[in-house]
Design a protein around this motif. Structure first.
Motif, PDB file in Angstrom:
ATOM      1  N   ALA A 135     -85.860 -79.517 -49.944  1.00  0.00           N
ATOM      2  CA  ALA A 135     -86.209 -80.753 -50.156  1.00  0.00           C
ATOM      3  C   ALA A 135     -87.921 -80.351 -49.731  1.00  0.00           C
ATOM      4  O   ALA A 135     -89.143 -80.945 -51.378  1.00  0.00           O
ATOM      5  CB  ALA A 135     -85.808 -82.194 -49.808  1.00  0.00           C
ATOM      6  N   LYS A 136     -88.703 -80.223 -49.255  1.00  0.00           N
ATOM      7  CA  LYS A 136     -89.773 -80.477 -48.802  1.00  0.00           C
ATOM      8  C   LYS A 136     -90.354 -79.625 -49.772  1.00  0.00           C
ATOM      9  O   LYS A 136     -91.685 -79.402 -50.933  1.00  0.00           O
ATOM     10  CB  LYS A 136     -90.422 -79.956 -47.701  1.00  0.00           C
TER      11      LYS A 136
ATOM     12  N   GLN B  39     -90.584 -80.102 -53.876  1.00  0.00           N
ATOM     13  CA  GLN B  39     -90.878 -81.025 -53.698  1.00  0.00           C
ATOM     14  C   GLN B  39     -93.097 -80.524 -53.794  1.00  0.00           C
ATOM     15  O   GLN B  39     -94.004 -80.882 -54.927  1.00  0.00           O
ATOM     16  CB  GLN B  39     -91.799 -82.131 -52.848  1.00  0.00           C
ATOM     17  N   ALA B  40     -92.879 -79.152 -52.989  1.00  0.00           N
ATOM     18  CA  ALA B  40     -94.526 -79.189 -53.121  1.00  0.00           C
ATOM     19  C   ALA B  40     -94.759 -78.090 -54.087  1.00  0.00           C
ATOM     20  O   ALA B  40     -95.907 -76.858 -54.126  1.00  0.00           O
ATOM     21  CB  ALA B  40     -94.889 -78.378 -51.437  1.00  0.00           C
ATOM     22  N   ASN B  41     -93.248 -77.545 -54.655  1.00  0.00           N
ATOM     23  CA  ASN B  41     -93.260 -76.388 -55.445  1.00  0.00           C
ATOM     24  C   ASN B  41     -93.850 -75.125 -55.059  1.00  0.00           C
ATOM     25  O   ASN B  41     -94.128 -74.137 -56.220  1.00  0.00           O
ATOM     26  CB  ASN B  41     -94.823 -76.076 -56.826  1.00  0.00           C
TER      27      ASN B  41
END
Length: 68
Positions: A30-31, A34-36
Motif C-alpha cells: 500500500a505504501k 501510494q508513493a508511485n
C-alpha cells in the motif's frame, strides 16, 4: 515432552507469523503504491527464514508474491 502443549504453541507461533507477515506485506505494498514506487502489476521474489537457535534449525523458504 507434552505433544499437546507443543502442538498448541507451534500453531500459535505459526498463526502469529502468518498474520503478522501478511499485515506487513500488505502495508508495504500500500505504501509503495501510494508513493508511485510500484504500478501494482509486479511480482516480487520473497524469502522467509526460520531460525530456532536451540534446535540449530535454519531453513529458508523461497516464493513469489504477485500483485496481479
Amino acid at each position: 515432552m507434552d505433544d499437546e502443549t507443543f502442538n498448541i504453541s507451534l500453531r500459535k507461533f505459526l498463526k502469529m507469523v502468518g498474520v503478522s507477515s501478511q499485515r506487513e506485506i500488505e502495508q508495504a505494498v500500500a505504501k509503495a503504491l501510494q508513493a508511485n514506487a510500484i504500478r501494482g502489476s509486479e511480482s516480487f521474489p520473497a524469502t522467509m527464514t526460520l531460525r530456532i537457535q536451540g534446535l540449530q534449525l535454519h531453513v529458508t523458504f523461497d516464493g513469489e508474491i504477485r500483485l496481479e
